[in-house]
Design an enzyme around this catalytic site. Structure first.
Site, short mmCIF file in Angstrom:
data_model
loop_
_atom_site.label_atom_id
_atom_site.label_comp_id
_atom_site.label_asym_id
_atom_site.label_seq_id
_atom_site.Cartn_x
_atom_site.Cartn_y
_atom_site.Cartn_z
CG HIS A 50 11.21 -4.54 -59.13
ND1 HIS A 50 11.41 -4.68 -60.49
CD2 HIS A 50 12.18 -5.29 -58.55
CE1 HIS A 50 12.46 -5.45 -60.69
NE2 HIS A 50 12.94 -5.85 -59.53
P1 TYD Z 1 16.91 -5.71 -57.43
O1 TYD Z 1 16.63 -5.29 -58.83
O2 TYD Z 1 16.10 -5.07 -56.34
O3 TYD Z 1 16.79 -7.30 -57.29
P2 TYD Z 1 15.51 -8.24 -57.50
O4 TYD Z 1 14.56 -7.50 -58.37
O5 TYD Z 1 16.04 -9.49 -58.13
O6 TYD Z 1 14.93 -8.52 -56.16
O7 TYD Z 1 18.47 -5.49 -57.18
C1 TYD Z 1 19.12 -5.91 -55.98
C2 TYD Z 1 20.24 -4.93 -55.69
O8 TYD Z 1 21.20 -4.92 -56.73
C3 TYD Z 1 19.73 -3.49 -55.54
O9 TYD Z 1 20.45 -2.89 -54.48
C4 TYD Z 1 20.11 -2.83 -56.82
C5 TYD Z 1 21.33 -3.60 -57.27
N1 TYD Z 1 21.46 -3.70 -58.74
C6 TYD Z 1 22.49 -3.04 -59.40
O10 TYD Z 1 23.31 -2.34 -58.77
N2 TYD Z 1 22.60 -3.15 -60.75
C7 TYD Z 1 21.72 -3.91 -61.48
O11 TYD Z 1 21.85 -3.99 -62.73
C8 TYD Z 1 20.65 -4.59 -60.80
C9 TYD Z 1 19.66 -5.41 -61.54
C10 TYD Z 1 20.56 -4.46 -59.43
#
Ligand code: TYD
Length: 132
Positions: A50
Site C-alpha cells: 500500500h
Molecule cells: P496494515 O497497515 O494493513 O499492515 P501491513 O501494511 O504491515 O500489511 O495493518 C494491519 C492491521 O492493523 C489493519 O487492520 C489496520 C491495523 N492497524 C492499526 O489499527 N493501527 C496501526 O497503527 C496500524 C499500522 C495498523
C-alpha cells in the site's frame, strides 16, 4: 528515486554491546506521532502492499532482517534492512512492500501521523493515477 533513503543512525558501541537512538526532527525529518512494530511474520509472507497519502515513516529492522521494496510510480528499488542502525526513510506517496523476513525479525515503524485508515491507498492502479 526521490528522497527515500537509508539513514545511518548513531551507534554507540563498547564491550557491553551497542546502543542506537532516534530523535525526532534531528536524525529523522519529521515529528513522531506513532510507533508500531511487526513481528512473528511467517516465512514467505509479504506485508505492506500500500501507499500513504500523507504519512511518512522510518522503518528499522530492530532484529533480524527484511527487504523493503519502494515504488514511486516510476522506479522500484529494494532496500535491505539488515543492521539495527539503519533507518529507512519512506516519504509519503510511495508504494511499499516488506518481504524476505528472516526468522524472529522485528520491524519498528515510526510514523508521522496517528493511524487513519483513510490515509491508505491500497489499490496500485489508484496509486499510479494519483502519481500522474
Ligand atoms: P496494515 O497497515 O494493513 O499492515 P501491513 O501494511 O504491515 O500489511 O495493518 C494491519 C492491521 O492493523 C489493519 O487492520 C489496520 C491495523 N492497524 C492499526 O489499527 N493501527 C496501526 O497503527 C496500524 C499500522 C495498523
Amino acid at each position: 528515486m526521490s528522497v527515500a533513503r537509508i539513514i545511518n543512525l548513531p551507534k554507540m558501541g563498547d564491550r557491553r554491546g551497542n546502543l542506537s537512538v532516534i530523535e525526532e526532527n534531528n536524525h529523522i525529518p519529521f515529528k513522531i506521532e506513532r510507533a508500531f512494530w511487526i513481528y512473528d511474520v511467517p516465512g514467505g509472507e509479504t506485508r505492506g502492499g500500500h501507499a500513504y497519502k500523507e504519512t511518512e515513516e522510518i522503518i528499522v529492522a530492530l532484529s533480524g532482517s527484511f527487504d523493503v521494496v519502494l515504488d514511486d510510480g516510476k522506479e522500484r528499488k529494494v532496500f535491505s534492512l539488515n543492521r539495527s542502525y539503519y533507518g529507512l526513510y519512506v516519504p509519503k506517496l510511495m508504494w511499499r512492500e516488506m518481504v524476505n523476513f528472516s526468522t524472529n525479525s522485528l520491524a519498528l515503524v515510526l510514523s508521522s501521523t496517528p493511524y487513519d485508515a483513510a490515509d491508505y491507498i491500497r489499490d496500485y492502479e489508484e496509486f499510479i493515477n494519483i502519481k500522474r
